[in-house]
Design a protein around this motif. Sequence first.
Motif, PDB file in Angstrom:
ATOM      1  N   GLU A 165      50.629  74.791  65.729  1.00 47.93           N
ATOM      2  CA  GLU A 165      50.890  73.654  66.621  1.00 47.93           C
ATOM      3  C   GLU A 165      51.379  74.143  67.983  1.00 47.93           C
ATOM      4  N   VAL A 173      48.245  66.171  65.418  1.00 46.34           N
ATOM      5  CA  VAL A 173      48.377  66.746  66.765  1.00 46.34           C
ATOM      6  C   VAL A 173      47.019  67.207  67.287  1.00 46.34           C
ATOM      7  N   GLN A 210      44.756  64.372  68.182  1.00 44.70           N
ATOM      8  CA  GLN A 210      45.163  63.781  69.454  1.00 44.70           C
ATOM      9  C   GLN A 210      44.595  64.565  70.629  1.00 44.70           C
TER      10      GLN A 210
END
Length: 679
Positions: free
Chosen positions: A177, A241, A244
């Motif tokens: 991430e 994430v 997105q």
Amino acid sequence: MKKTWSTLGFNKPMHNACFAWVLFEQYVVTNQVEPDLLRAAFTMLSEVENDVKKSNRDETYMKILSSMLVVMQNWAEKKLLNYHEYFNRGTIGGIDNLLPLGILSTKILAECRRIETEEGKKADVKVSDSSGNRIDHYIRSSMKNAFARINDNVKNATMGGRGEAYENLLQLAKETEDLAAQERELFSPILKKWHTTAGSIAAVTLHQCYGEVLKQHLAGTKMLNSEIVGVLQRAAKLEKVLVQMVVEDFDECGNGGKVIVREMMPYEVDTVTIRLLGQWIDERLKKGKKLLLSAKKTETWNPKSKTELYAHSAVELMALIKETVNDFFEIPVGVTEDLILDLAEGLEKIIEEYIIFVASCGSKQNYLPALPPLTRCNQDSMFSRFWKRASPCGVRVEDMHQLMTTKYQHPSPSTSIGTQCLYVRLNTLHYLITHIHSLDKTLAVSPRVLSRSRLSSCKQNVTSFSYFEQANQSIQSACEHVSEVAAYRLIFLDSSLVFYESLYAGSVTSSRLRPTVRILKENLTVLTTILTDQAQALAMKEVMKASFEAFLMVLLAGVPSRIFNRSDYEMIEEDFDSLKRVFCGIPEDVIQKEAEKAEGVISLIGQSTEQLIEDFSIVTCETSGIGFIGIGQKLPMPPTTGRWNRSDPNTILRVLCHRNDRTANLFLKKSFQLAKRNL
């Protein structure tokens, strides 16, 4: 400078190529600290691109140019294919200068290869001239390399145990991430100048990389636990994430974004969780079945302790089931109602199989004595009267029976070990009832269940919904069965000597019910001592029913030692009232309902022989369907049903068989040719 070209054998295209090379080489040898040199090299390469498109191309020039471009391309792509390692926040500007050079050198080289192919010289390497394809390749390659590095770093930081593998996946998800955030902040803005879906490509690549690691780990996972749930939840967060990042590119990339999204195969965390949870349930159910199999081999039905009068196997089984339910809800996931029902159904099957095992104790038929053949009394025959006159000082038949039954006048309590084991079985069933109710409540009120729509629907259809409805019904049936078997064993086996074998043996006056009542009360004390409060009412009722059944069998199937006169009616009625009083703890209406059949049969003993014969003839004709008996016809022998009542022809016939008078004897001899009783 142009004046020296002819001396050196140069022309403008050759000059442009060599000058571009000099600028590039100078940038490299000066430790790449002069970005202007790289930009100048790119400017000259733009001139070279125009030169290559012209028709008058020299073969020597093309060879030199190709060699030069290969070196420039390899150098540039070494960095671009792994740009996360070569560039950081402080040097990010370098990629903005390097990308144009790398893409242009690749493009020119592709044109050179095309020309060589057209001229019949096969190229050794195929090179795409699409800048978009090259950017796509750079992003995917660099993201994979960067992911591989952080994965290796995470692995090297631990010893590689199973528990540490979960921690590795969590740490890897976090660093993935972070890598995605770095890409979105530093590199994507630059790369989007050349490829509008640069951010999406990076996100999809990272999604695939982590997905492969996650898949490999889950491939060896058969059961769900809190660690795996944590990994799956962290994977879901990472996926959110990355998705997105793709969504943010949609407005800019149009249809291209849709193509990229198709590459993003979902982790399907919910599906994986449900699958693993299902496997977890299956594994726990296997443990339950294994324990059940062991119980069938080892259970002796001895009480667990003096204060816990139920089977040890039931304690172990319910402890395992309770642990399973508690552990199920300890798993930190939202549980669907379907999974609750699957778990409950599997547990219910195990419980039902155990109930069948507990109730496998035979039937009351195992203890009921066989009915003796029908015979007729012969005590008032001429031979009998002659024997009495010839032996005035001899021993009477009644006295002989009195002597035979003397040893039964002071018997001891007779609840056998086998009957006590049946009581333990009954306690075990009630132990199950209590714990099933607790399990039902746990499953019904758990806050982890996501939806209870089906449960609500069920509650609308029935007054009280239970996950173990079938098991509850099975337990009730099993309780009735075990109580019945225990009662018939107690009365017809344990108490046989003082009840069926001795009551009214010889004569009513010489062997009344009092000793039987005393022993029965003592046996009921043993029953209430062993059985739990919940089990006593049904067990007591079944003992009462078995006692009434035994009393009737004494009256109707007690040959050869029983004979009755009409005058015995009051004593028999009095004894039966005494028997009813033994069960005073049972509601009066229940006692009366069960006693009604026996009292009807007892009333037959008070009737005259002539009335019995008349009633028998009428009932026999009605039940056989012949209507009436014509001249020369005989009454048919009524079948033995075992359902004794005063309207049953076989019951009336048996009363006549035990009636000690000449009229009954002659009727039975004439109608059915019944043999004389051997006294």
